[in-house]
Scaffold this motif. Structure first.
Motif, PDB file in Angstrom:
ATOM      1  N   HIS A   5       0.833  -1.199   0.000  1.00  0.00           N
ATOM      2  CA  HIS A   5       0.000   0.000   0.000  1.00  0.00           C
ATOM      3  C   HIS A   5       0.877   1.262   0.000  1.00  0.00           C
ATOM      4  N   LEU A   6       1.952   1.237   0.768  1.00  0.00           N
ATOM      5  CA  LEU A   6       2.896   2.368   0.791  1.00  0.00           C
ATOM      6  C   LEU A   6       3.549   2.562  -0.572  1.00  0.00           C
ATOM      7  N   ASP A   7       3.946   1.449  -1.195  1.00  0.00           N
ATOM      8  CA  ASP A   7       4.545   1.506  -2.538  1.00  0.00           C
ATOM      9  C   ASP A   7       3.586   2.155  -3.524  1.00  0.00           C
ATOM     10  N   ARG A   8       2.320   1.752  -3.446  1.00  0.00           N
ATOM     11  CA  ARG A   8       1.311   2.299  -4.348  1.00  0.00           C
ATOM     12  C   ARG A   8       1.116   3.787  -4.097  1.00  0.00           C
ATOM     13  N   LEU A   9       1.027   4.184  -2.837  1.00  0.00           N
ATOM     14  CA  LEU A   9       0.872   5.604  -2.505  1.00  0.00           C
ATOM     15  C   LEU A   9       2.050   6.422  -3.030  1.00  0.00           C
ATOM     16  N   LEU A  10       3.253   5.892  -2.826  1.00  0.00           N
ATOM     17  CA  LEU A  10       4.446   6.605  -3.276  1.00  0.00           C
ATOM     18  C   LEU A  10       4.488   6.702  -4.796  1.00  0.00           C
ATOM     19  N   SER A  11       4.196   5.620  -5.489  1.00  0.00           N
ATOM     20  CA  SER A  11       4.275   5.654  -6.952  1.00  0.00           C
ATOM     21  C   SER A  11       3.167   6.514  -7.565  1.00  0.00           C
ATOM     22  N   GLU A  12       1.987   6.512  -6.945  1.00  0.00           N
ATOM     23  CA  GLU A  12       0.867   7.275  -7.506  1.00  0.00           C
ATOM     24  C   GLU A  12       0.892   8.750  -7.109  1.00  0.00           C
ATOM     25  N   HIS A  13       1.446   9.067  -5.936  1.00  0.00           N
ATOM     26  CA  HIS A  13       1.326  10.434  -5.424  1.00  0.00           C
ATOM     27  C   HIS A  13       2.662  11.099  -5.095  1.00  0.00           C
ATOM     28  N   GLY A  14       3.757  10.349  -5.143  1.00  0.00           N
ATOM     29  CA  GLY A  14       5.048  10.892  -4.750  1.00  0.00           C
ATOM     30  C   GLY A  14       5.454  12.118  -5.548  1.00  0.00           C
ATOM     31  N   ALA A  15       5.370  12.049  -6.863  1.00  0.00           N
ATOM     32  CA  ALA A  15       5.789  13.176  -7.703  1.00  0.00           C
ATOM     33  C   ALA A  15       4.910  14.403  -7.467  1.00  0.00           C
ATOM     34  N   ALA A  16       3.620  14.186  -7.306  1.00  0.00           N
ATOM     35  CA  ALA A  16       2.705  15.306  -7.051  1.00  0.00           C
ATOM     36  C   ALA A  16       2.987  15.930  -5.689  1.00  0.00           C
ATOM     37  N   LEU A  17       3.298  15.099  -4.709  1.00  0.00           N
ATOM     38  CA  LEU A  17       3.620  15.626  -3.386  1.00  0.00           C
ATOM     39  C   LEU A  17       4.912  16.448  -3.418  1.00  0.00           C
ATOM     40  N   VAL A  18       5.888  16.000  -4.196  1.00  0.00           N
ATOM     41  CA  VAL A  18       7.139  16.763  -4.336  1.00  0.00           C
ATOM     42  C   VAL A  18       6.846  18.110  -4.996  1.00  0.00           C
ATOM     43  N   LEU A  19       6.048  18.105  -6.037  1.00  0.00           N
ATOM     44  CA  LEU A  19       5.669  19.343  -6.710  1.00  0.00           C
ATOM     45  C   LEU A  19       4.941  20.273  -5.743  1.00  0.00           C
ATOM     46  N   TYR A  20       4.065  19.709  -4.945  1.00  0.00           N
ATOM     47  CA  TYR A  20       3.308  20.479  -3.947  1.00  0.00           C
ATOM     48  C   TYR A  20       4.255  21.113  -2.934  1.00  0.00           C
ATOM     49  N   ALA A  21       5.197  20.356  -2.424  1.00  0.00           N
ATOM     50  CA  ALA A  21       6.146  20.854  -1.418  1.00  0.00           C
ATOM     51  C   ALA A  21       7.079  21.902  -2.007  1.00  0.00           C
ATOM     52  N   ARG A  22       7.334  21.815  -3.296  1.00  0.00           N
ATOM     53  CA  ARG A  22       8.243  22.752  -3.955  1.00  0.00           C
ATOM     54  C   ARG A  22       7.763  24.194  -3.837  1.00  0.00           C
ATOM     55  N   GLY A  23       6.480  24.378  -3.558  1.00  0.00           N
ATOM     56  CA  GLY A  23       5.945  25.722  -3.370  1.00  0.00           C
ATOM     57  C   GLY A  23       6.510  26.430  -2.154  1.00  0.00           C
ATOM     58  N   TRP A  24       7.051  25.671  -1.218  1.00  0.00           N
ATOM     59  CA  TRP A  24       7.568  26.262   0.012  1.00  0.00           C
ATOM     60  C   TRP A  24       9.067  26.087   0.202  1.00  0.00           C
ATOM     61  N   THR A  25       9.606  24.989  -0.253  1.00  0.00           N
ATOM     62  CA  THR A  25      10.982  24.661   0.104  1.00  0.00           C
ATOM     63  C   THR A  25      11.812  24.262  -1.110  1.00  0.00           C
ATOM     64  N   ARG A  26      13.125  24.450  -0.964  1.00  0.00           N
ATOM     65  CA  ARG A  26      14.043  24.028  -2.027  1.00  0.00           C
ATOM     66  C   ARG A  26      14.353  22.540  -1.923  1.00  0.00           C
ATOM     67  N   TRP A  27      13.934  21.910  -0.841  1.00  0.00           N
ATOM     68  CA  TRP A  27      14.174  20.484  -0.632  1.00  0.00           C
ATOM     69  C   TRP A  27      12.847  19.758  -0.449  1.00  0.00           C
ATOM     70  N   PRO A  28      12.025  19.710  -1.498  1.00  0.00           N
ATOM     71  CA  PRO A  28      10.707  19.102  -1.369  1.00  0.00           C
ATOM     72  C   PRO A  28      10.756  17.597  -1.107  1.00  0.00           C
ATOM     73  N   ASP A  29      11.795  16.929  -1.622  1.00  0.00           N
ATOM     74  CA  ASP A  29      11.897  15.479  -1.420  1.00  0.00           C
ATOM     75  C   ASP A  29      11.988  15.133   0.060  1.00  0.00           C
ATOM     76  N   ASP A  30      12.681  15.971   0.827  1.00  0.00           N
ATOM     77  CA  ASP A  30      12.814  15.725   2.264  1.00  0.00           C
ATOM     78  C   ASP A  30      11.455  15.790   2.955  1.00  0.00           C
ATOM     79  N   ALA A  31      10.654  16.788   2.588  1.00  0.00           N
ATOM     80  CA  ALA A  31       9.334  16.935   3.202  1.00  0.00           C
ATOM     81  C   ALA A  31       8.459  15.720   2.892  1.00  0.00           C
ATOM     82  N   VAL A  32       8.531  15.237   1.661  1.00  0.00           N
ATOM     83  CA  VAL A  32       7.730  14.064   1.266  1.00  0.00           C
ATOM     84  C   VAL A  32       8.221  12.814   2.003  1.00  0.00           C
ATOM     85  N   GLN A  33       9.521  12.640   2.056  1.00  0.00           N
ATOM     86  CA  GLN A  33      10.076  11.473   2.749  1.00  0.00           C
ATOM     87  C   GLN A  33       9.670  11.485   4.224  1.00  0.00           C
ATOM     88  N   GLU A  34       9.771  12.637   4.864  1.00  0.00           N
ATOM     89  CA  GLU A  34       9.390  12.735   6.274  1.00  0.00           C
ATOM     90  C   GLU A  34       7.908  12.428   6.467  1.00  0.00           C
TER      91      GLU A  34
END
Length: 165
Positions: A5-34
């Protein structure tokens, strides 16, 4: 929540979450990973894991941006002190870090006000409902919808301006 289920969430929403976080931070991947680490640590799976992830990513990204801002201020103060102490001898030259070029869509999204940008990303890439977006942003679903429509109009206008040039 299982690994599949985690794999599916990450593959389906990971890129969108990174794009979303990019609005605030230069390190969006960290926010998504956390956010995903925090999801794994939950004793109960949230009712809507995708909306929950967006909320956590938002908080983490805003927090990261605040931390970065404080760090930059401390570094600027230290650089000025260093410069004053060295009486003209420079130990280092401070230059802003080069920013990576983003694709055209991200560039256009960045031109939008943050309130509109986060609604567009959450709706289009996150596939969140306007009710969920309203909860995420602390507004009503009608406000979220209005921001979405305004953002689309601004994006359309920017595309027309570029094609006319």
């Amino acid at each position: 929540m299982g690994p599949a289920h985690l794999d599916r969430l990450l593959s389906e929403h990971g890129a969108a979450l990174v794009l979303y976080a990019r609005g605030w931070t230069r390190w969006p991947d960290d926010a998504v990973q956390e956010a995903f680490v925090e999801l794994v640590r939950q004793s109960q799976t949230p009712d809507d894991p995708v909306a929950w992830l967006y909320a956590v990513v938002r908080r983490r990204a805003i927090s990261a941006a605040r931390s970065e801002s404080r760090r930059q201020k401390r570094q600027a103060i230290a650089a000025r002190r260093q410069e004053a102490d060295s009486q003209g001898d420079r130990w280092f030259v401070h230059s802003p870090e080069a920013k990576m070029d983003a694709d055209e869509a991200v560039g256009r999204l960045k031109r939008l006000p943050l309130e509109m940008r986060e609604v567009v990303v959450a709706r289009i890439w996150g596939n969140l409902s306007f009710d969920a977006i309203g909860q995420l942003t602390g507004t009503s679903s009608s406000t979220a919808h209005r921001r979405y429509i305004q953002a689309l109009k601004q994006l359309q206008k920017s595309l027309q301006v570029d094609t006319e040039s």
